[in-house]
Design a protein around this motif. Structure first.
Motif, mmCIF file in Angstrom:
data_model
loop_
_atom_site.group_PDB
_atom_site.id
_atom_site.type_symbol
_atom_site.label_atom_id
_atom_site.label_comp_id
_atom_site.label_asym_id
_atom_site.label_seq_id
_atom_site.Cartn_x
_atom_site.Cartn_y
_atom_site.Cartn_z
ATOM 1 N N ALA A 119 0.664 -1.297 0.107
ATOM 2 C CA ALA A 119 -0.078 -0.019 -0.066
ATOM 3 C C ALA A 119 0.778 1.448 0.058
ATOM 4 O O ALA A 119 0.517 2.348 -0.689
ATOM 5 N N ILE A 120 1.918 1.317 0.798
ATOM 6 C CA ILE A 120 2.930 2.403 0.842
ATOM 7 C C ILE A 120 3.453 2.636 -0.467
ATOM 8 O O ILE A 120 3.598 3.603 -0.919
ATOM 9 N N GLU A 171 -1.211 3.915 -1.950
ATOM 10 C CA GLU A 171 -2.667 3.843 -1.524
ATOM 11 C C GLU A 171 -2.837 4.150 -0.074
ATOM 12 O O GLU A 171 -1.795 3.865 0.701
ATOM 13 N N LYS A 172 -3.953 4.753 0.237
ATOM 14 C CA LYS A 172 -4.209 5.523 1.629
ATOM 15 C C LYS A 172 -5.107 4.749 2.351
ATOM 16 O O LYS A 172 -5.193 5.056 3.589
ATOM 17 N N ASP A 212 -1.921 11.641 5.858
ATOM 18 C CA ASP A 212 -1.461 12.232 6.885
ATOM 19 C C ASP A 212 -2.391 13.251 7.507
ATOM 20 O O ASP A 212 -2.100 13.566 8.596
ATOM 21 N N THR A 213 -3.428 13.376 6.814
ATOM 22 C CA THR A 213 -4.433 14.221 7.324
ATOM 23 C C THR A 213 -5.578 13.422 8.381
ATOM 24 O O THR A 213 -6.244 13.918 8.992
ATOM 25 N N THR A 263 -11.635 13.356 0.921
ATOM 26 C CA THR A 263 -12.415 13.729 -0.062
ATOM 27 C C THR A 263 -12.743 12.617 -0.957
ATOM 28 O O THR A 263 -13.867 12.232 -1.366
ATOM 29 N N LEU A 264 -11.800 11.909 -1.454
ATOM 30 C CA LEU A 264 -11.890 10.976 -2.520
ATOM 31 C C LEU A 264 -12.421 9.663 -1.831
ATOM 32 O O LEU A 264 -13.160 8.907 -2.536
ATOM 33 N N ARG A 265 -12.163 9.400 -0.672
ATOM 34 C CA ARG A 265 -12.919 8.076 0.014
ATOM 35 C C ARG A 265 -14.413 8.104 -0.107
ATOM 36 O O ARG A 265 -15.057 7.022 -0.148
#
Length: 214
Positions: A15-16, A20-21, A42-43, A165-167
């Motif tokens: 993932a890293i 991918e988050k 990070d947010t 936001t994308l999630r």
């Protein structure tokens, strides 16, 4: 008790490396259904935490992770209350017979996949989203009350789309999970984000969103 979910190393590093988050996958053990979730943006306040959703009893376990994850150290501390919840999820009877909690964790750790599938990740989150408490879902997405897709926004140079936001696309866009994965990958590559609203009159379709990108 302390336990190292070392089985996460492969899927974490993938993932890293792939930028991918969000990770989500389900493990079935006995009668238990355990959905593992990790968020790396990070947010996110949830960074460096392991979330395990117990689907039979609709209970979310939140565990702080310690150690060098790249090197395979994912130490968590599981108190007696969490142990009882996990045992409840397994639907064991009476005094649990010969059940050994540490042996169970060792077995569960071996079940963790070495790689992830983007579409399966989205499908897994969709299946449990409505069962997660509002406080948790509000942590995962920006402006949780705005769930209607309004459009796309080209970001200025040097600014990247926020994962929070994308999630929202995982659960609030009615499209095939594979198509959602391709959409999000295209957005990140082109430094574009999604715009959301609470006004149904402003809604655009998934197809419209793709056309505006291309």
């Amino acid at each position: 008790m302390r336990f190292n979910f070392s089985g996460l190393q492969g899927i974490y590093n993938q993932a890293i490396n792939d930028n991918e988050k969000t990770l989500a996958f389900q493990l079935n053990n006995g009668n238990g259904r355990f959905v593992f979730m990790m968020f790396f943006d990070d947010t996110d306040d949830s960074k460096d935490k392991l979330f395990i959703f117990l689907r039979n009893i609709n209970f979310l376990v939140k565990l702080k992770m310690y150690g060098s994850h790249r090197q395979g150290t994912f130490d968590v501390y599981i108190n007696e209350y969490i142990q009882e919840k996990i045992i409840e999820e397994l639907q064991l009877n009476g005094n649990h017979g010969n059940f050994n909690f540490e042996d169970f964790l060792i077995e569960l750790n071996t079940q963790i996949p070495a790689t992830y599938n983007r579409a399966n990740r989205i499908q897994t989150i969709r299946q449990i989203w409505n069962n997660l408490d509002n406080d948790f879902t509000n942590e995962l997405v920006d402006e949780a009350e705005r769930i209607i897709l309004k459009g796309i926004v080209h970001l200025p140079e040097g600014k990247s789309p926020r994962e929070k936001t994308l999630r929202k696309a995982y659960t609030y866009i009615d499209a095939n999970p594979d198509d959602i994965s391709e959409l999000l990958e295209s957005l990140k590559e082109r430094n574009i984000t999604l715009s959301w609203t609470d006004n149904p009159d402003l809604e655009i379709s998934f197809a419209d969103a793709l056309m505006r990108i291309n």
